[in-house]
Motif scaffolding. Sequence first.
Motif, PDB file in Angstrom:
ATOM      1  N   VAL A   9     -23.589 -42.228 -59.646  1.00  0.00           N
ATOM      2  CA  VAL A   9     -22.691 -41.070 -59.549  1.00  0.00           C
ATOM      3  C   VAL A   9     -22.964 -40.083 -60.666  1.00  0.00           C
ATOM      4  O   VAL A   9     -23.054 -38.871 -60.473  1.00  0.00           O
ATOM      5  CB  VAL A   9     -21.221 -41.537 -59.583  1.00  0.00           C
ATOM      6  N   LEU A  10     -23.124 -40.601 -61.900  1.00  0.00           N
ATOM      7  CA  LEU A  10     -23.374 -39.729 -63.044  1.00  0.00           C
ATOM      8  C   LEU A  10     -24.754 -39.085 -62.985  1.00  0.00           C
ATOM      9  O   LEU A  10     -24.990 -38.044 -63.603  1.00  0.00           O
ATOM     10  CB  LEU A  10     -23.234 -40.529 -64.335  1.00  0.00           C
ATOM     11  N   ALA A  11     -25.665 -39.688 -62.228  1.00  0.00           N
ATOM     12  CA  ALA A  11     -27.030 -39.175 -62.174  1.00  0.00           C
ATOM     13  C   ALA A  11     -27.190 -37.969 -61.271  1.00  0.00           C
ATOM     14  O   ALA A  11     -28.221 -37.305 -61.309  1.00  0.00           O
ATOM     15  CB  ALA A  11     -27.985 -40.274 -61.703  1.00  0.00           C
ATOM     16  N   ILE A  12     -26.165 -37.668 -60.462  1.00  0.00           N
ATOM     17  CA  ILE A  12     -26.285 -36.557 -59.500  1.00  0.00           C
ATOM     18  C   ILE A  12     -26.628 -35.229 -60.172  1.00  0.00           C
ATOM     19  O   ILE A  12     -27.534 -34.517 -59.735  1.00  0.00           O
ATOM     20  CB  ILE A  12     -25.002 -36.431 -58.674  1.00  0.00           C
ATOM     21  N   PRO A  13     -25.921 -34.834 -61.274  1.00  0.00           N
ATOM     22  CA  PRO A  13     -26.279 -33.564 -61.903  1.00  0.00           C
ATOM     23  C   PRO A  13     -27.740 -33.509 -62.343  1.00  0.00           C
ATOM     24  O   PRO A  13     -28.387 -32.477 -62.246  1.00  0.00           O
ATOM     25  CB  PRO A  13     -25.322 -33.489 -63.096  1.00  0.00           C
ATOM     26  N   CYS A  14     -28.282 -34.643 -62.844  1.00  0.00           N
ATOM     27  CA  CYS A  14     -29.681 -34.671 -63.270  1.00  0.00           C
ATOM     28  C   CYS A  14     -30.618 -34.437 -62.103  1.00  0.00           C
ATOM     29  O   CYS A  14     -31.609 -33.714 -62.213  1.00  0.00           O
ATOM     30  CB  CYS A  14     -29.995 -36.000 -63.945  1.00  0.00           C
ATOM     31  N   LEU A  15     -30.290 -35.051 -60.949  1.00  0.00           N
ATOM     32  CA  LEU A  15     -31.118 -34.871 -59.768  1.00  0.00           C
ATOM     33  C   LEU A  15     -31.132 -33.423 -59.325  1.00  0.00           C
ATOM     34  O   LEU A  15     -32.169 -32.867 -58.960  1.00  0.00           O
ATOM     35  CB  LEU A  15     -30.608 -35.768 -58.637  1.00  0.00           C
ATOM     36  N   VAL A  16     -29.950 -32.792 -59.391  1.00  0.00           N
ATOM     37  CA  VAL A  16     -29.863 -31.401 -58.960  1.00  0.00           C
ATOM     38  C   VAL A  16     -30.624 -30.488 -59.903  1.00  0.00           C
ATOM     39  O   VAL A  16     -31.343 -29.586 -59.491  1.00  0.00           O
ATOM     40  CB  VAL A  16     -28.382 -30.968 -58.874  1.00  0.00           C
ATOM     41  N   SER A  17     -30.468 -30.744 -61.222  1.00  0.00           N
ATOM     42  CA  SER A  17     -31.166 -29.916 -62.196  1.00  0.00           C
ATOM     43  C   SER A  17     -32.672 -30.025 -62.021  1.00  0.00           C
ATOM     44  O   SER A  17     -33.403 -29.046 -62.106  1.00  0.00           O
ATOM     45  CB  SER A  17     -30.769 -30.335 -63.614  1.00  0.00           C
ATOM     46  N   THR A  29     -29.369 -19.779 -51.389  1.00  0.00           N
ATOM     47  CA  THR A  29     -27.937 -20.062 -51.416  1.00  0.00           C
ATOM     48  C   THR A  29     -27.180 -18.989 -50.664  1.00  0.00           C
ATOM     49  O   THR A  29     -27.376 -17.794 -50.885  1.00  0.00           O
ATOM     50  CB  THR A  29     -27.430 -20.117 -52.869  1.00  0.00           C
ATOM     51  N   VAL A  30     -26.338 -19.391 -49.779  1.00  0.00           N
ATOM     52  CA  VAL A  30     -25.469 -18.447 -49.081  1.00  0.00           C
ATOM     53  C   VAL A  30     -24.329 -18.076 -50.013  1.00  0.00           C
ATOM     54  O   VAL A  30     -23.582 -18.942 -50.472  1.00  0.00           O
ATOM     55  CB  VAL A  30     -24.918 -19.064 -47.780  1.00  0.00           C
ATOM     56  N   ILE A 572     -10.516 -24.483 -58.895  1.00  0.00           N
ATOM     57  CA  ILE A 572     -11.564 -23.893 -59.730  1.00  0.00           C
ATOM     58  C   ILE A 572     -12.931 -24.254 -59.156  1.00  0.00           C
ATOM     59  O   ILE A 572     -13.347 -25.413 -59.223  1.00  0.00           O
ATOM     60  CB  ILE A 572     -11.475 -24.392 -61.186  1.00  0.00           C
ATOM     61  N   PRO A 573     -13.640 -23.284 -58.561  1.00  0.00           N
ATOM     62  CA  PRO A 573     -15.004 -23.558 -58.073  1.00  0.00           C
ATOM     63  C   PRO A 573     -16.046 -23.080 -59.080  1.00  0.00           C
ATOM     64  O   PRO A 573     -15.903 -22.024 -59.699  1.00  0.00           O
ATOM     65  CB  PRO A 573     -15.066 -22.735 -56.789  1.00  0.00           C
ATOM     66  N   VAL A 574     -17.087 -23.865 -59.241  1.00  0.00           N
ATOM     67  CA  VAL A 574     -18.206 -23.458 -60.090  1.00  0.00           C
ATOM     68  C   VAL A 574     -19.503 -23.875 -59.406  1.00  0.00           C
ATOM     69  O   VAL A 574     -19.522 -24.786 -58.581  1.00  0.00           O
ATOM     70  CB  VAL A 574     -18.125 -24.098 -61.499  1.00  0.00           C
ATOM     71  N   GLU A 575     -20.577 -23.187 -59.773  1.00  0.00           N
ATOM     72  CA  GLU A 575     -21.909 -23.518 -59.263  1.00  0.00           C
ATOM     73  C   GLU A 575     -22.855 -23.537 -60.458  1.00  0.00           C
ATOM     74  O   GLU A 575     -23.464 -22.527 -60.798  1.00  0.00           O
ATOM     75  CB  GLU A 575     -22.370 -22.515 -58.214  1.00  0.00           C
ATOM     76  N   PRO A 576     -22.969 -24.705 -61.143  1.00  0.00           N
ATOM     77  CA  PRO A 576     -23.787 -24.765 -62.364  1.00  0.00           C
ATOM     78  C   PRO A 576     -25.230 -24.346 -62.143  1.00  0.00           C
ATOM     79  O   PRO A 576     -25.813 -23.665 -62.985  1.00  0.00           O
ATOM     80  CB  PRO A 576     -23.693 -26.238 -62.776  1.00  0.00           C
ATOM     81  N   VAL A 577     -25.798 -24.797 -61.031  1.00  0.00           N
ATOM     82  CA  VAL A 577     -27.162 -24.415 -60.677  1.00  0.00           C
ATOM     83  C   VAL A 577     -27.198 -24.156 -59.181  1.00  0.00           C
ATOM     84  O   VAL A 577     -26.294 -24.537 -58.437  1.00  0.00           O
ATOM     85  CB  VAL A 577     -28.182 -25.517 -61.050  1.00  0.00           C
ATOM     86  N   ASP A 578     -28.248 -23.505 -58.762  1.00  0.00           N
ATOM     87  CA  ASP A 578     -28.399 -23.205 -57.353  1.00  0.00           C
ATOM     88  C   ASP A 578     -28.442 -24.494 -56.535  1.00  0.00           C
ATOM     89  O   ASP A 578     -29.244 -25.388 -56.799  1.00  0.00           O
ATOM     90  CB  ASP A 578     -29.692 -22.405 -57.155  1.00  0.00           C
TER      91      ASP A 578
END
Length: 724
Positions: A9-17, A29-30, A572-578
Motif C-alpha cells: 500500500v505504501l509503495a503505490i506513490p513510488c510506483l506512480v512517481s 490527463t483529462v 480536498i482533492p490533490v494530484e501530486p503527479v500526473d
Amino acid sequence: MNKLLFSLVLAIPCLVSAQDSSGRKTGDTVRLFRSMDTVSIQARRHVIEVRGGKMILNVGQSAAATGGTVLDILQHAPNITLDPNENLLLKGSAAVNVLIDGRLTYLSGQQLSNLLKTLSVESVSRIEIITAPGAQYDAAGNTGIINIITHKSNRQGYAAALTAGGGFGHFGGQTTENLSGNIRSQHINVYTDLGYSKRSLLPYRTNYQRSSFNGQPAVYDRALTNPFHTGSYSYKLGVDWTLNDRQTLGILYAGYYNPWKRNVNGPTTIRDTAGKILSILQNRDFQNEPSTSNAYNLDCSFHLDTAGRVLTADADYISQHNQYDGYVGNAPENAQGQPQGAFQQLNIHQPSYIDIRSIKADLTWPVHAWKIRTGAKFSAVRIDNNFRYDSVAGGLSYFDSSLSDRFIYTEKIAAGYASVSRQWKGLSVEAGLRAEHTVSEGNALNTAQDNKRRYLDWFPSLSLEKQAGKQHRLSLTVSRRINRPPYGDLNPVRYISDPYSYYQGNPNLLPELAWVGVIGYTLKSKYVFSFTYTRQNHLIAETAFINDTSGALVVTNANYPHSDRFELLTVIPVEPVDGWSINLASNFNYTEYPLILATDSQQVRRAAVDLTLSQQVRLSSKSSFELISRYLSPHTGGIYLSGHYFSVDGGYKISFRQGKMEGRLGFTDLFHTIRYSGSSLSHTLQSGYYNTPDTRRISVSLTWRLGGQLTQGKARTLDEQRRL
C-alpha cells in the motif's frame, strides 16, 4: 502477511512517481471540469463529485467496485456506514430515504440490505446523496436521501452490458451476474435489468450483559457463529413511449426474490462476578425468510408549451410478501458442560403482507424569470404481520399466546407543496413549503394495543447560492424534516435470542422532527467545505433495560427528548503527479443528547471523525488502480458507544477490445480490521457487543458491452421514505 500487504500500500506513490518520470505526457490527463454547477474532485469523471448540493459516487469509475454489490460500494461514501446487523446508516442514523431511479424502495433494515445485495455495481451509473432536499421532495428522512441511478441508453439502437463475477472470503464464495440493456427507437425505448447474487458469509458475534442469575449478580457472555446464505434475484422491465413532441408515457415493473436463511450456533456462558461458571446454555437459532417484492409504476409527462411548463404524474402499486419460519432452541448445561435439562424450543411462523399505493402529480410553471413548482401526493400503506410462537415439548407443539400476536398497521399521507426559484447574476434562490397530513393506526389484536394518530406538519425550506467571482461559491440551505418510525419497530412482538435476551417493538414511538441547516463553501470549484447543524426532537434511537422479573436484557427503540449534531465536512482533492489523484474526505462531528433511563440519567456528549482517503492511479489510458482507506472513530448511537474501525479496499480495472470489454480485480477489508463493537453508556446498565464480520474478500468480474454505451437512467421525482 499483513505487514507485506501494508508495504505494498505504501509503495503505490513510488510506483506512480517512477511511471511519471518515464516521460508520459502531461496532456494525457483529462483536466477538471469546472462550472457553477459542477465540482469534480478527482481526475477524469471521478469516483466522488459534488454537484448542486449533492454528493455523487460515479460507481462505474471505481476499480474497487468489482464483482460486488451496491451495498458494498455505498460503504465507500463519506458518512455512510453499516450497523452490526448490516442496516444502512447515514450520519449514524437509519433516518434516510433510499430510492432507485428516483423511486422509493419501501424497505428498511435487513430487507433493504438484501435488496442492495442483489444489485450489481455494474448495473449502476451513479449514487446521489442529498442531505438537504427541497419542498418538492417528501419530508421524510432527517439525514437525507440516497438515490441510486441505474444505466439506460438515450441513443437510438440497442445497448447491453453482461457482467459475470465471482470471489471468495473466509467462509465461502460469492457469484454475481447481471444483464442490463435497452432497445430505443425514435418513439419507444424498452429497457431491462436482471441480476443474481449469491453469497455465503460467516460472521462471529459476541455480546455480554450484567444482571442476575438465581438471585445473585452474574455476567452473561455469548459467543455465536452466524453462517448465512443468500441467493438474491432482481428483475426490471420498462417501456417509455414518446407519443409526440410534448407527451411521454412510461410503464415499469421491478421485483426481487431473496431466499435468505441463516443458522446461528453458540453458547451463553453465565458466570458470577468472580468468573466462576454457573451455567451454560447452548443456542440454536434457525431462520428461513424468503421474501418477494413486485412493484408497478405508470408515469406520464406533458410539456404544455415551449416555455418550460410541464405537468408530470405517477401512480405506484407495490406488493411484498415475507415468509419467516424458524425456531429458537436452547440446551442447558452445568458448569462442566453436562446436560442439565431438556432441549427447549420455540417454533416461529411470521408471514407478513404489505400493500402500498401512491399517486402524485407535479407542475412546473415558469413566470418570466421565476420558476414556480407545485404538486400533490397521496399514499396508503397496509401491513398485516401475524407473529406466532409455538412451544415444543415431548415432540408436541403448543401455541404460546403470551408471545404471539397479529399486528395490522395502516397509514395514509396526503401531501401538497409549492416552491418558487429565481436566478440573478451570481445568485440563485429557492424557497418552498410542504404540508403533510398523516393518519395512522397500529393495532396489536391479541394484546388489544391500538394506537391511532392524526397530525398535520409543515415543512419549509430555503436554499441560497452565491457565486463570488470565479473561485468562490457560497451556499445556505435550511429545511424541516420528519422521520416516521419504521413499521417493524411499532410491532410490539418479541424477537428472542435466548431466555435472557430479546428485542421488542415499541408501539408508542412518536415521529422524529428535525431542522437541518447547511452552510457550504467551494474554493476553485474543487475544494469543498460545509458545516451542518441538525436539531432533532423525539429522536428515535436504540435503548435497553433489564427485565426485573426475568433478568433478561431487553433491547428496543425509544424516543429521546432531543439531540444536537454539528458537522464539518471537507473534501480536498490533490494530484501530486500526473496520473495519481488523491481525494481526502473528512467529517468531524459533535453529538449531544440526554440519556434518560429508569435508573440512570445523563447528558451524552461525543466528538467523532470519519476519514476517507481515495487514491486513483491511472496506469495507462485503458487501466487504473484504486485504493480506498477509511477510519471511523468511536461514535454514539442511542444507549451505545460504538467502537472505531479501519478498512482498506481496492481494485484494478482494465478495458480492452476497444472498450467493449472490461475486467476488474478487487478486494475488500484487506487487513480484516472491520469490527462492529459497542458498550453501554449507562452507569447502571452494563452490556456490550463485539462482532467480527466476514468482510475480507477478493473478487473478479468481466463485463461485455454490446451495441451502444449505456448511460444513466431517467432521474424521476423522488418519492417518500422507506420504512418497512
